[in-house]
Design an enzyme around this catalytic site. Sequence first.
Site, PDB file in Angstrom:
ATOM      1  N   THR A   1       0.846  -1.192   0.000  1.00 26.72           N
ATOM      2  CA  THR A   1       0.000   0.000   0.000  1.00 26.72           C
ATOM      3  C   THR A   1       0.878   1.238   0.000  1.00 26.72           C
ATOM      4  O   THR A   1       1.970   1.232   0.575  1.00 26.72           O
ATOM      5  CB  THR A   1      -0.950   0.035   1.226  1.00 26.72           C
ATOM      6  OG1 THR A   1      -1.718   1.254   1.175  1.00 26.72           O
ATOM      7  CG2 THR A   1      -0.216  -0.032   2.546  1.00 26.72           C
TER       8      THR A   1
ATOM      9  N   ASN B   1      -0.462   3.950   1.234  1.00 23.19           N
ATOM     10  CA  ASN B   1      -1.184   4.753   2.225  1.00 23.19           C
ATOM     11  C   ASN B   1      -0.709   4.394   3.638  1.00 23.19           C
ATOM     12  O   ASN B   1      -1.064   3.340   4.177  1.00 23.19           O
ATOM     13  CB  ASN B   1      -2.689   4.479   2.053  1.00 23.19           C
ATOM     14  CG  ASN B   1      -3.547   5.320   2.971  1.00 23.19           C
ATOM     15  OD1 ASN B   1      -3.148   5.639   4.091  1.00 23.19           O
ATOM     16  ND2 ASN B   1      -4.736   5.655   2.512  1.00 23.19           N
TER      17      ASN B   1
ATOM     18  N   ASP C   1      -8.389  -2.756  -0.963  1.00 27.79           N
ATOM     19  CA  ASP C   1      -8.988  -1.643  -1.695  1.00 27.79           C
ATOM     20  C   ASP C   1     -10.234  -1.207  -0.946  1.00 27.79           C
ATOM     21  O   ASP C   1     -11.043  -2.037  -0.529  1.00 27.79           O
ATOM     22  CB  ASP C   1      -9.348  -2.065  -3.123  1.00 27.79           C
ATOM     23  CG  ASP C   1      -9.608  -0.848  -3.977  1.00 27.79           C
ATOM     24  OD1 ASP C   1      -8.691  -0.038  -4.142  1.00 27.79           O
ATOM     25  OD2 ASP C   1     -10.750  -0.679  -4.448  1.00 27.79           O
TER      26      ASP C   1
ATOM     27  N   TYR D   1     -11.312  10.339   3.924  1.00 24.67           N
ATOM     28  CA  TYR D   1     -12.635  10.898   4.194  1.00 24.67           C
ATOM     29  C   TYR D   1     -13.013  10.844   5.686  1.00 24.67           C
ATOM     30  O   TYR D   1     -14.154  11.114   6.041  1.00 24.67           O
ATOM     31  CB  TYR D   1     -13.698  10.131   3.389  1.00 24.67           C
ATOM     32  CG  TYR D   1     -13.528  10.251   1.887  1.00 24.67           C
ATOM     33  CD1 TYR D   1     -13.968  11.380   1.204  1.00 24.67           C
ATOM     34  CD2 TYR D   1     -12.914   9.239   1.151  1.00 24.67           C
ATOM     35  CE1 TYR D   1     -13.814  11.495  -0.176  1.00 24.67           C
ATOM     36  CE2 TYR D   1     -12.755   9.338  -0.226  1.00 24.67           C
ATOM     37  CZ  TYR D   1     -13.208  10.476  -0.879  1.00 24.67           C
ATOM     38  OH  TYR D   1     -13.058  10.590  -2.244  1.00 24.67           O
TER      39      TYR D   1
ATOM     40  N   LYS E   1     -11.576   4.036  16.208  1.00 22.62           N
ATOM     41  CA  LYS E   1     -11.970   3.882  14.791  1.00 22.62           C
ATOM     42  C   LYS E   1     -11.979   2.398  14.423  1.00 22.62           C
ATOM     43  O   LYS E   1     -12.901   1.911  13.756  1.00 22.62           O
ATOM     44  CB  LYS E   1     -11.014   4.672  13.873  1.00 22.62           C
ATOM     45  CG  LYS E   1     -11.331   4.464  12.394  1.00 22.62           C
ATOM     46  CD  LYS E   1     -10.390   5.182  11.438  1.00 22.62           C
ATOM     47  CE  LYS E   1     -10.674   4.769   9.987  1.00 22.62           C
ATOM     48  NZ  LYS E   1      -9.740   5.317   9.005  1.00 22.62           N
TER      49      LYS E   1
HETATM   50  P1  IMP Z   1      -7.812   3.164  -1.677  1.00 21.68           P
HETATM   51  O1  IMP Z   1      -8.297   1.866  -1.131  1.00 21.68           O
HETATM   52  O2  IMP Z   1      -6.463   3.491  -1.123  1.00 21.68           O
HETATM   53  O3  IMP Z   1      -7.906   3.212  -3.178  1.00 21.68           O
HETATM   54  O4  IMP Z   1      -8.774   4.259  -1.075  1.00 21.68           O
HETATM   55  C1  IMP Z   1      -9.694   4.995  -1.840  1.00 21.68           C
HETATM   56  C2  IMP Z   1      -9.958   6.314  -1.181  1.00 21.68           C
HETATM   57  O5  IMP Z   1     -10.728   6.100  -0.003  1.00 21.68           O
HETATM   58  C3  IMP Z   1      -8.706   7.070  -0.773  1.00 21.68           C
HETATM   59  O6  IMP Z   1      -8.885   8.433  -1.049  1.00 21.68           O
HETATM   60  C4  IMP Z   1      -8.615   6.836   0.720  1.00 21.68           C
HETATM   61  O7  IMP Z   1      -8.029   7.934   1.365  1.00 21.68           O
HETATM   62  C5  IMP Z   1     -10.084   6.685   1.099  1.00 21.68           C
HETATM   63  N1  IMP Z   1     -10.185   5.780   2.256  1.00 21.68           N
HETATM   64  C6  IMP Z   1      -9.921   4.455   2.289  1.00 21.68           C
HETATM   65  N2  IMP Z   1     -10.065   3.988   3.549  1.00 21.68           N
HETATM   66  C7  IMP Z   1     -10.416   5.044   4.299  1.00 21.68           C
HETATM   67  C8  IMP Z   1     -10.669   5.205   5.693  1.00 21.68           C
HETATM   68  O8  IMP Z   1     -10.557   4.280   6.506  1.00 21.68           O
HETATM   69  N3  IMP Z   1     -11.009   6.436   6.087  1.00 21.68           N
HETATM   70  C9  IMP Z   1     -11.113   7.492   5.229  1.00 21.68           C
HETATM   71  N4  IMP Z   1     -10.863   7.417   3.940  1.00 21.68           N
HETATM   72  C10 IMP Z   1     -10.505   6.190   3.472  1.00 21.68           C
END
Ligand code: IMP
Length: 202
Positions: free
Chosen positions: A13, A15, A81, A158, A180
Amino acid sequence: MHKSEPDRILFHTGNKGKFLEASNLMRLKGIKLQLLSDHSPEIQVIEPQLDAFQEVAVSKLKQVVGQLGDGFDADWIMVEDAGLLIDHLDGFPGPYSSYVFSTIGPEGILKLMQGVESREARFMASIALWDGDRVHSFEGKCEGIISPKAVGVRGFGYDPIFIPNGGNGRTFSEMQEDEKSSFSHRANALNIMAETLFLPSI
Ligand code: IMP
């Protein structure tokens, strides 16, 4: 008898917030999660534009496994995802959550929801896990509403605009990480993963 467990699971990831949440939760269960990029920074994944989180996660996992070099035979590999689905917007941003976050952002979502009374929404997370032999999938969700304004400083993405059900009206961003994780889509998917794969079978 325990099912066979890996020494570690390598999480692909970009993130850091996701990684911290997942690794802290898994540590409590005795499962070591590490960032795959700390071991294999060269691995690159293209995010496919598919409607189902599970298909996206499995596609990304296959791309990662296809690029793994030598020395990872004993490791399990994981991707996740996630996205936010808003009922009033017919599930938008859903699979476009990442793109929407980097363009209009949470403030843009709040504008789209201005004056809207029914604010139900949910986060969904899909984990795809490679155990060296096959792919496993796990899904988690968290129901809630879109806050009228961004509140709180913690978390990521978000979190400032999402109020989970059962959290006394506070957004994820107003909660400590462990609180959370007592509600979140990610924690739900990880708990199912741990229960399915690592708890003693009887
Ligand atoms: P991805 O899974 O990293 O593609 O996430 C898609 C979008 O959703 C990204 O902009 C993430 O920041 C947001 N996102 C995913 N999980 C969370 C969460 O737990 N809290 C807030 N935003 C999230």
